[in-house]
Design an enzyme around this catalytic site. Sequence first.
Site, PDB file in Angstrom:
ATOM      1  N   TRP A 101       0.831  -1.205   0.000  1.00  0.00           N
ATOM      2  CA  TRP A 101       0.000   0.000   0.000  1.00  0.00           C
ATOM      3  C   TRP A 101       0.863   1.251   0.000  1.00  0.00           C
ATOM      4  O   TRP A 101       0.569   2.227  -0.702  1.00  0.00           O
ATOM      5  CB  TRP A 101      -0.988  -0.011   1.153  1.00  0.00           C
ATOM      6  CG  TRP A 101      -1.960  -1.141   1.070  1.00  0.00           C
ATOM      7  CD1 TRP A 101      -2.122  -2.159   1.960  1.00  0.00           C
ATOM      8  CD2 TRP A 101      -2.902  -1.404   0.009  1.00  0.00           C
ATOM      9  NE1 TRP A 101      -3.101  -3.023   1.532  1.00  0.00           N
ATOM     10  CE2 TRP A 101      -3.594  -2.582   0.343  1.00  0.00           C
ATOM     11  CE3 TRP A 101      -3.221  -0.750  -1.188  1.00  0.00           C
ATOM     12  CZ2 TRP A 101      -4.589  -3.129  -0.471  1.00  0.00           C
ATOM     13  CZ3 TRP A 101      -4.216  -1.286  -2.000  1.00  0.00           C
ATOM     14  CH2 TRP A 101      -4.881  -2.460  -1.640  1.00  0.00           C
ATOM     15  N   ASP A 171      -1.487   6.554   6.419  1.00  0.00           N
ATOM     16  CA  ASP A 171      -2.591   5.670   6.038  1.00  0.00           C
ATOM     17  C   ASP A 171      -2.781   4.695   7.201  1.00  0.00           C
ATOM     18  O   ASP A 171      -1.899   3.901   7.503  1.00  0.00           O
ATOM     19  CB  ASP A 171      -2.189   4.915   4.750  1.00  0.00           C
ATOM     20  CG  ASP A 171      -3.195   3.837   4.350  1.00  0.00           C
ATOM     21  OD1 ASP A 171      -4.186   3.621   5.073  1.00  0.00           O
ATOM     22  OD2 ASP A 171      -2.969   3.201   3.289  1.00  0.00           O
ATOM     23  N   LYS A 195     -11.840  -1.922   6.802  1.00  0.00           N
ATOM     24  CA  LYS A 195     -11.005  -2.847   7.561  1.00  0.00           C
ATOM     25  C   LYS A 195     -11.500  -2.915   9.008  1.00  0.00           C
ATOM     26  O   LYS A 195     -11.856  -3.966   9.489  1.00  0.00           O
ATOM     27  CB  LYS A 195      -9.537  -2.409   7.520  1.00  0.00           C
ATOM     28  CG  LYS A 195      -8.987  -2.129   6.129  1.00  0.00           C
ATOM     29  CD  LYS A 195      -8.767  -3.394   5.313  1.00  0.00           C
ATOM     30  CE  LYS A 195      -8.685  -3.161   3.829  1.00  0.00           C
ATOM     31  NZ  LYS A 195      -7.521  -2.474   3.336  1.00  0.00           N
TER      32      LYS A 195
HETATM   33  C1  LIG Z   1      -7.024  -1.999   2.052  1.00  0.00           C
HETATM   34  C2  LIG Z   1      -6.009  -0.949   2.156  1.00  0.00           C
HETATM   35  C3  LIG Z   1      -5.893   0.064   1.193  1.00  0.00           C
HETATM   36  C4  LIG Z   1      -6.762   0.124  -0.045  1.00  0.00           C
HETATM   37  O1  LIG Z   1      -8.043   0.455   0.298  1.00  0.00           O
HETATM   38  P1  LIG Z   1      -9.164   0.733  -0.834  1.00  0.00           P
HETATM   39  O2  LIG Z   1     -10.250   1.337  -0.016  1.00  0.00           O
HETATM   40  O3  LIG Z   1      -9.515  -0.594  -1.412  1.00  0.00           O
HETATM   41  O4  LIG Z   1      -8.602   1.655  -1.835  1.00  0.00           O
HETATM   42  C5  LIG Z   1      -4.949   1.042   1.394  1.00  0.00           C
HETATM   43  N1  LIG Z   1      -4.149   1.036   2.474  1.00  0.00           N
HETATM   44  C6  LIG Z   1      -4.231   0.077   3.412  1.00  0.00           C
HETATM   45  C7  LIG Z   1      -3.317   0.114   4.590  1.00  0.00           C
HETATM   46  C8  LIG Z   1      -5.157  -0.949   3.283  1.00  0.00           C
HETATM   47  O5  LIG Z   1      -5.224  -1.902   4.209  1.00  0.00           O
END
Ligand SMILES: *Cc1c(COP(=O)(O)O)cnc(C)c1O
Length: 360
Positions: A101, A171, A195
């Site tokens: 990511w 993030d 998540k």
């Molecule tokens: C799942 C995830 C993403 C991507 O998320 P989307 O909503 O599918 O774009 C980005 N960063 C992390 C840390 C993730 O776990």
Amino acid sequence: MGRVYNFSAGPAVLPEEVLREAAAEMLDYRGTGMSVMEMSHRSKAFEGIIGEAEQDLRDLLAIPANYKVMFLQGGASQQFAMIPMNLMKNRVADYIVTGQWAKKAYSEAQKYGKANKIASSEDKTFSYIPDCSDLPISPDADYVYICENNTIYGTKFKTLPNTKGKDLVADVSSCFLSEPADITKYAVMYGGVQKNIGPAGVVIVIMREDLITEDVLPGTPTMLQYKTHADAGSLYNTPPAYGIYICGKVFKWIKKQGGLAAMKEINEKKAKILYDFLDSSSLFKGTVRKEDRSIMNVPFVTGSAELDAKFVAESKAAGLENLKGHRTVGGMRASIYNAMPMAGVEKLVAFMKDFEAKNG
Ligand SMILES: *Cc1c(COP(=O)(O)O)cnc(C)c1O
């Protein structure tokens, strides 16, 4: 038909209590005679929903008044572009690459300016967090970027990097609200909610107010400017209303558990049960350096691809779902987010012990 224990990395398990409440309100939300799905986002009822959701989130994280909270769409992945488009004033930013990511965010930023990879753990398949106490931070960097919890590899920053005074952008998709956080250490904290918080379709951005300006890269679409959404209280256009409603219920559920300090204690207990077993097992082993272990995503392997596949199939038959590791790393991964009950982790470990006795 009973519910399974769902170890999916995302979309992921939600608190059963929240789902039941939403079910009870499905046809008639509190006397409005309609579902939240059918409701105008400009209605009194929805204003209440989004207002309370924001306030509860502010309470949980003790978000200071000089930070804005935005409920946006486009997933965490859209933020990979929105962040540089809005914040790369000098067209320079530093990225710490600790997984897929972060790597994607780093690649995306290269479209907009000079993105520097100032640290990486790719040399060992992202199985650790690099030492970030004295990195070569660029003097003209607009921000330093991290992915705080690496969903795929199961690592977590236990201390934030020393950014040498630069703004930190994080993030936190897979560790959002898993433990208390000091928002003042971040310029931007953001995450997709699917998540650890709610249904897919909502991304929450918490951003220091002074960063939200009209001074963005030329050509940045209106919808991709933070100012558009911050000024309109996330109601510039139709927001992901039903998703925000469920997030709001999850915030209240977390408050009922005792808030983020209590959440952290429960999460650490759950993770310890699993890691203690992994450390004592003769068949299974964890794949991450101990001091960098995530309490949300726990990858492990048997060392044999055949046994891994057998484990995934048999665990599924036993009501333990989605334990297959990410397609890029193989093995297994148990995502044990806030809403995963202790009993789910206990059942998983009991199943692993039994599998080890039969196959070890
Ligand atoms: C799942 C995830 C993403 C991507 O998320 P989307 O909503 O599918 O774009 C980005 N960063 C992390 C840390 C993730 O776990």
